[in-house]
Design an enzyme around this catalytic site. Sequence first.
Site, PDB file in Angstrom:
ATOM      1  N   ASP A 197       0.813  -1.207   0.000  1.00  0.00           N
ATOM      2  CA  ASP A 197       0.000   0.000   0.000  1.00  0.00           C
ATOM      3  C   ASP A 197       0.853   1.267   0.000  1.00  0.00           C
ATOM      4  O   ASP A 197       1.476   1.605   1.013  1.00  0.00           O
ATOM      5  CB  ASP A 197      -0.912  -0.030   1.231  1.00  0.00           C
ATOM      6  CG  ASP A 197      -1.875   1.138   1.307  1.00  0.00           C
ATOM      7  OD1 ASP A 197      -1.921   1.942   0.362  1.00  0.00           O
ATOM      8  OD2 ASP A 197      -2.587   1.255   2.322  1.00  0.00           O
ATOM      9  N   ASP A 211      -2.203   5.822  -5.096  1.00  0.00           N
ATOM     10  CA  ASP A 211      -2.418   4.970  -3.923  1.00  0.00           C
ATOM     11  C   ASP A 211      -2.779   3.550  -4.352  1.00  0.00           C
ATOM     12  O   ASP A 211      -3.898   3.280  -4.776  1.00  0.00           O
ATOM     13  CB  ASP A 211      -3.538   5.576  -3.065  1.00  0.00           C
ATOM     14  CG  ASP A 211      -3.794   4.795  -1.787  1.00  0.00           C
ATOM     15  OD1 ASP A 211      -3.073   3.816  -1.522  1.00  0.00           O
ATOM     16  OD2 ASP A 211      -4.711   5.173  -1.039  1.00  0.00           O
TER      17      ASP A 211
END
Length: 355
Positions: A55, A242
């Site tokens: 992430d 992201d």
Amino acid sequence: MEARIRALQKHMLQVPGKWLQTVQKVPVKEYGFGIEYYGEVGVGTPPQIFKLDLDTGSGDVWLAGQECSVCSRHKKFTPKLSTTYRAEGRKWGISYGDGSFAAGYTIRDTVRIGNLTVPNQVIGLATNESKAYQVDTVDGLLGLSYSGVSFIPGVSTFLDNIAENNILKKPIFSVYIKEKDKNDYAGEYLFGDIDKSRFVGELTWVPLSQKKFWEIRLDGVSFSVDGVGKEEMDITGPAIIDTGTTLIVMSDEQATEFHRGIPSAENSDIYGWIVPCNTDQVVPGNLSFTIGGVDFAVPVKNLVREPVKGLDGWCFSAVTSGASNFIILGDIFLRSNYVVFDRGNAQVGIAPSRH
């Protein structure tokens, strides 16, 4: 040198960064309808293998601890099985924009991605987690942002430790995401290098706005409809890339402006933004994001998500509202565009993916 490295690795000993300076490719698998992408990460010595969400929108490393009674679906870390485990015991908690959370305490141990070994990493062991994580297929999360995003104050993130220990010659990693195959393989993360076979043309390098999230400036958004032309939208501003977010997330005003270009799109009180499932036939073409003066396309067909149960002919939109400080370019963007995250030079490189 290779023989020395192999000898140390065989006996699970730490390989000095000045010897290793490795390039490591990590295959990722897709869960659900592109909900998230995860890779196998080893924690401890010998490594206990976990499925972690890689992430770029987070700075923390966390997974389930033995004390987590609600984490029955996940593999739990066992400290007594690791010779490099160190107790730390600080309280730790993390929450995300979708309302999900996890909480517990911190430890230190070695984190491994293939042969890429990062020692003494601060890790959060969850003793409690939200319902969303309880039913999730992944065991936790490996954050790949700068330290300013970490929920654990004052720690060196995974990327910080890579840089501080000179583990990679090039303090970069590259992300390639594609449509999954029959084995759920959906691309890879490449630590330490750039795979030119995975993209078309040249990379466009864009400086970060700040060393926190992987935040850049979005110069514009437009629709390019086949046989019609290009329609500009009034959507600009800061944006973060992201990998831990599935969709493209905008402010309420920006999402409304975006869906103005899709015939019959609706903002449902129950489901949020939904679009006709045949949108790619009605509006064939691409959504373009202008970054660094270059347009990066996402096919309209990729903006149509899974069908809405009970609403025949309607599907969820891949663009939703809820962001406030910045636009979030999630996996929908990355499925069409190869991205290099360059920590050393505080920049990202973007090019159309080769599929």
